[in-house]
Design an enzyme around this catalytic site. Structure first.
Site, PDB file in Angstrom:
ATOM      1  CG  HIS A 179     -12.733 -12.745 -33.924  1.00 47.60           C
ATOM      2  ND1 HIS A 179     -11.369 -12.615 -33.879  1.00 47.60           N
ATOM      3  CD2 HIS A 179     -12.998 -14.073 -33.773  1.00 47.60           C
ATOM      4  CE1 HIS A 179     -10.823 -13.808 -33.679  1.00 47.60           C
ATOM      5  NE2 HIS A 179     -11.786 -14.704 -33.626  1.00 47.60           N
ATOM      6  N   GLY A 180     -14.989  -9.078 -36.114  1.00 41.97           N
ATOM      7  CA  GLY A 180     -16.199  -8.316 -36.383  1.00 41.97           C
ATOM      8  C   GLY A 180     -17.121  -8.237 -35.180  1.00 41.97           C
TER       9      GLY A 180
ATOM     10  NE  ARG B 240     -17.630 -13.687 -41.298  1.00 44.96           N
ATOM     11  CZ  ARG B 240     -18.953 -13.655 -41.305  1.00 44.96           C
ATOM     12  NH1 ARG B 240     -19.629 -14.796 -41.263  1.00 44.96           N
ATOM     13  NH2 ARG B 240     -19.597 -12.510 -41.345  1.00 44.96           N
TER      14      ARG B 240
ATOM     15  CB  THR C 172       1.329   5.752 -16.631  1.00 45.16           C
ATOM     16  OG1 THR C 172       2.299   6.803 -16.463  1.00 45.16           O
ATOM     17  CG2 THR C 172       0.385   5.750 -15.441  1.00 45.16           C
TER      18      THR C 172
ATOM     19  CD  GLU D 198       0.960   8.610 -20.339  1.00 46.30           C
ATOM     20  OE1 GLU D 198       0.364   8.518 -21.431  1.00 46.30           O
ATOM     21  OE2 GLU D 198       0.761   7.835 -19.378  1.00 46.30           O
TER      22      GLU D 198
ATOM     23  CB  ALA E 133      -0.939  -0.002   1.212  1.00 43.21           C
TER      24      ALA E 133
ATOM     25  CD  GLU F 250       3.463  -3.831 -10.646  1.00 46.03           C
ATOM     26  OE1 GLU F 250       4.665  -3.977 -10.944  1.00 46.03           O
ATOM     27  OE2 GLU F 250       2.765  -4.737 -10.183  1.00 46.03           O
TER      28      GLU F 250
ATOM     29  CB  THR G  15      -3.113  -5.476  -6.382  1.00 46.50           C
ATOM     30  OG1 THR G  15      -3.124  -4.604  -7.515  1.00 46.50           O
ATOM     31  CG2 THR G  15      -3.375  -6.907  -6.836  1.00 46.50           C
TER      32      THR G  15
ATOM     33  N   GLY H 197      -3.949  11.154  -4.357  1.00 50.85           N
ATOM     34  CA  GLY H 197      -3.149  12.235  -4.938  1.00 50.85           C
ATOM     35  C   GLY H 197      -1.713  11.859  -5.181  1.00 50.85           C
TER      36      GLY H 197
END
Length: 389
Positions: free
Chosen positions: A338-339, A268, A365, A367, A127, A363, A161, A132
Site C-alpha cells: 500500500h506504500g 493501483r 514469547t 523464544e 495476575a 502468553e 490484561t 522480574g
C-alpha cells in the site's frame, strides 16, 4: 482424512462471519477515530450491547461448559470462531466467559465469583506476571504471609490484561519460600475492595494492561482458589488453556489484510500498469497466501489434538510461534504494497501492524516457544513425524 466442516460447524462459523460483517466491521472507522483521540475503541456499554445481540442468537459463553449455561464448543470450533473475529480489529469478545481455573472454585466461591463472571456481573483478571518474572514465571516474588486465619499479600504484578477494569483478581503469591514453584505458590481470589490498586500501562498498541499493587492486602484463607501450595499448577493450566486461540485470531486478520492487498494491487497503477502485474508484488501475495494456509493447518491441528484429549502443548507452541512470526511478516508486506497510504492512520493496516506485534510476546514469547519445541524434540518427548508418526 476428511478436512470438511460438519453442517453444524459451518452454520456456526457462517453466523459469526455474518455478525462480524454486519455488526463489527461498520464500526471500524469510528473505532479508529476514537483510538486516534486516545479513547477506548468501544465503551463498556457498547460492548455489552453487542454481546447481548449475539446472545439473542444463542451465542453466549461459547467456550463455557453447557452445565453453566454456555455453548461448550469444541476446540476446533473455538479456533474457527476466533479466526472469524480476527477479521476485524474492533475489540469484541463474546459474553458469558470465565477463566478456566475459576471452575476449580469451591461451591461458595462459584456463587461469589464464577457464576457472576459468566453472567457478566463481575470482571476478573489473571495476575502472575511481575516486573522480574515474565517468561520465567517461577521467579515471582509476590508473597502471602499467614496471620492467624488470614493471609497478607505484598508485591507487584505487571502487564495484567483486564487489570484496570477487574473487580477481583486471581493473584499468585509465594506462601512457602523454600518450596517456591514446587508446592509453595498459592492462588488467591482477591476483591478490589480488599485494597489492591491498578495503574494503566501505555503501550504501542491499543491494548491497555495494568500494574497491580498489593501492599499489606489482607484476605481470609477461604479466598484460596484450589489448594494451598498448588497455585503454580493452576497458573500453568491457565496459560496452556488455549494458546492455539491466539494464532487462530491472527488467521482472520491475515485473511482480511491479504484481501486488502489483492484489491489494492488490482486497482493501483504505476507507470501505466497495475502493480498486480509486477513480479515483486506477486511474490509478496504468493508468499503470504502460502503462509496463511500453513498457519491455518497448524492451528487446526493443535485444536484437533485438544479435542482428542492428547497432549497438545507441542502443537500449540508450534502454532503460536509460526503465527506470531508469519502474521507480522504478512502485515509488513501488506503495508509495503500500500506504500505511503499503508503507513497512515487513514487505513487500518498500521493498527494491525501494532496489534499483531504483540502476538510474538504475550502468553509465551517466540523464544519460549522455540525453547519448548526444541526441548521436546531433543529429549524425544515428541517425534519428528508428529501425531501421524
Amino acid at each position: 482424512m476428511d478436512f470438511s466442516l460438519s453442517t453444524e460447524e459451518r452454520e456456526v462459523r457462517d453466523w459469526v462471519r455474518t455478525f462480524v460483517q454486519r455488526e463489527l466491521i461498520p464500526l471500524e472507522q469510528e473505532v479508529l477515530r476514537r483510538e486516534r483521540a486516545h479513547q477506548p475503541g468501544l465503551t463498556g456499554e457498547e460492548l455489552k450491547d453487542l454481546q447481548l445481540k449475539a446472545k439473542e442468537s444463542g451465542f453466549w459463553g461459547v467456550f463455557t461448559p453447557e452445565e453453566y449455561g454456555g455453548m461448550g464448543l469444541s476446540a476446533v470450533m473455538a479456533a474457527l470462531l476466533e479466526a472469524e473475529l480476527g477479521r476485524t480489529f474492533v475489540p469484541f469478545r463474546f459474553g458469558g466467559a470465565a477463566d478456566n481455573i475459576l471452575f476449580h472454585a469451591n461451591e461458595e466461591q462459584k456463587q461469589t465469583y464464577l457464576l457472576p463472571t459468566i453472567s457478566g456481573e463481575r470482571k476478573s483478571c489473571f495476575a502472575i506476571t511481575e516486573p522480574g518474572a515474565g517468561s520465567d514465571a517461577k521467579a515471582i516474588r509476590t508473597t502471602a504471609r499467614k496471620d492467624g486465619t488470614d493471609w497478607i499479600i505484598n508485591g507487584e504484578k505487571t502487564f495484567i490484561t483486564g487489570g484496570n477494569e477487574a473487580d477481583f483478581t486471581m493473584v499468585f503469591a509465594i506462601t512457602d519460600p523454600e518450596k517456591g514453584a514446587n508446592g509453595g505458590v498459592t492462588c488467591f481470589l482477591v476483591d478490589r475492595e480488599a485494597g489492591w490498586k491498578s495503574e494503566y500501562i501505555d503501550t504501542m498498541g491499543e491494548w491497555g494492561p495494568a500494574s497491580l499493587i498489593f501492599q499489606d492486602v489482607r484476605v481470609p484463607e477461604t479466598q484460596i482458589l484450589g489448594e494451598e501450595g498448588r497455585g503454580f499448577e493452576l497458573a500453568m493450566q491457565w496459560i496452556g488453556q488455549g494458546r492455539y486461540l491466539l494464532p487462530a485470531r491472527a488467521i482472520g486478520s491475515c485473511e482480511r489484510l491479504i484481501s486488502m492487498a489483492i484489491e489494492h494491487a488490482n486497482t493501483r497503477e504505476t507507470f501505466g500498469q497495475k502493480i498486480a502485474e509486477r513480479q515483486a508484488i506477486q511474490w509478496m501475495i504468493a508468499d503470504s497466501g502460502v503462509e496463511l494456509e500453513a498457519l491455518r493447518w497448524l492451528v487446526l491441528n493443535a485444536a484437533w489434538q485438544v479435542d482428542q484429549g492428547v497432549d497438545s502443548r507441542h502443537a500449540q507452541s508450534m502454532a503460536k510461534l509460526y503465527g506470531g512470526q508469519k502474521a507480522n511478516e504478512i502485515v509488513d508486506r501488506v503495508l509495503q504494497i500500500h506504500g505511503g497510504m499503508g503507513y497512515t492512520r487513514e487505513l487500518p493496516i498500521e493498527r494491525w501492524y501494532r496489534e499483531l506485534r504483540l502476538l510474538r510476546i504475550y502468553e509465551g514469547t517466540d523464544e519460549i516457544q522455540r525453547r519448548t519445541i526444541a526441548r521436546n524434540l531433543l529429549k524425544g518427548h515428541v517425534k519428528v513425524g508428529g501425531v501421524l508418526g
